[in-house]
Design an enzyme around this catalytic site. Structure first.
Site, PDB file in Angstrom:
ATOM      1  CB  CYS A  54      -0.921   0.025   1.221  1.00 27.17           C
ATOM      2  SG  CYS A  54      -2.024  -1.381   1.299  1.00 27.17           S
ATOM      3  NE  ARG A 137      -2.845  -4.542  -2.833  1.00 23.81           N
ATOM      4  CZ  ARG A 137      -2.306  -3.838  -1.830  1.00 23.81           C
ATOM      5  NH1 ARG A 137      -2.445  -2.533  -1.806  1.00 23.81           N
ATOM      6  NH2 ARG A 137      -1.626  -4.431  -0.874  1.00 23.81           N
TER       7      ARG A 137
HETATM    8  C1  BEZ Z   1       0.602  -4.594   1.850  1.00 21.23           C
HETATM    9  O1  BEZ Z   1       1.813  -4.781   1.894  1.00 21.23           O
HETATM   10  O2  BEZ Z   1       0.109  -3.535   1.483  1.00 21.23           O
HETATM   11  C2  BEZ Z   1      -0.299  -5.738   2.202  1.00 21.23           C
HETATM   12  C3  BEZ Z   1       0.093  -7.017   1.886  1.00 21.23           C
HETATM   13  C4  BEZ Z   1      -0.729  -8.076   2.243  1.00 21.23           C
HETATM   14  C5  BEZ Z   1      -1.926  -7.836   2.903  1.00 21.23           C
HETATM   15  C6  BEZ Z   1      -2.320  -6.527   3.166  1.00 21.23           C
HETATM   16  C7  BEZ Z   1      -1.508  -5.476   2.826  1.00 21.23           C
END
Ligand code: BEZ
EC number: 1.11.1.24
Length: 237
Positions: A54, A137
């Protein structure tokens, strides 16, 4: 419980009116989509603040924000986190994170506090097979009349391609402005597709070579559309 699960996976569709909501954001309160009438919006969700994928996405969108604004489009982010978490995360991004040649990135577009999951549920951003507590997402393209024109969904683990998001926005606007469709991998300056012939006579005419079209067959005709013509129409000076 069963009803709650059904509510969580409700997906608005292409062509639907964007569900309305009022929300607290890092840029103040917003009424959606009425505050954005006359401009495009990209409403997108991410799983959680202070997570690496993110963070890479927010830095990329933060850097591209001006480019989207020039195409008459505002970005609006969302996660199931509170406003103080959002503020702290965006401050951390600006002050501490250097990634992929980007640093001191200030995210100036609104980031929605959706702890209540009000918006996430309306937009089908919580997909229980993936997570019941984090939004996937999702990316919604909403036009100046408040109609959903494209949606994209990615799982938690896959960062989005922001060039593709921008390319799709320009393709949607080119379709509206010029009454054409855009072929695979189209970018401004590439040939565009004219609507297929709807009568036998028009199909015949298309194949006669009289029009300034390049017809591979009667149903598959392209024409030139100059890059400057497209961008002059779409991008604000
Ligand atoms: C992230 O790194 O943004 C992420 C990865 C896995 C689950 C939720 C967020």
């Amino acid at each position: 419980m069963e009803n709650q699960e059904i509510e969580m996976v409700t997906l608005p569709r292409i062509g639907d009116k964007a569900p309305e909501f009022k929300a607290v954001t890092t840029q103040g309160e917003i009424n959606f989509p009425s505050d954005y009438k006359g401009q495009w919006t990209i409403l997108f969700s991410h799983p959680a603040d202070f997570t690496p994928v993110c963070t890479s996405e927010f830095m990329t969108f933060g850097v591209m924000h001006e480019q989207f604004k020039k195409a008459n489009c505002e970005l609006i982010g969302l996660s199931i986190d509170g406003i103080h978490s959002h503020i702290a995360w965006l401050r951390t991004i600006k002050e501490k994170i250097e990634y992929n040649g980007m640093k001191n990135v200030e995210v100036k577009f609104p980031l929605i506090d959706d702890v209540s999951m009000n918006v996430a549920k309306k937009y089908g951003m919580v997909q229980p097979g993936e997570s019941t507590t984090q939004a996937v997402r999702a990316v919604f393209f909403i036009d100046p009349e408040g109609i959903i024109r494209t949606l994209m969904y990615y799982p938690l683990s896959t960062g989005r391609n922001f060039d593709e998001i921008y390319r799709t926005l320009i393709a949607l606007q080119a379709t509206d402005e010029f009454g054409i469709a855009t072929p695979a991998d189209w970018r401004p300056g590439d040939d565009v597709i004219v609507p297929p012939a709807k009568t036998s006579d028009l199909a015949e005419e298309r194949m006669s070579g009289k029009e300034e079209l390049d017809c591979k067959d009667w149903f598959f005709c392209t024409k030139k559309l100059d890059k400057d013509t497209v961008l002059d129409k779409i991008l604000k000076k």
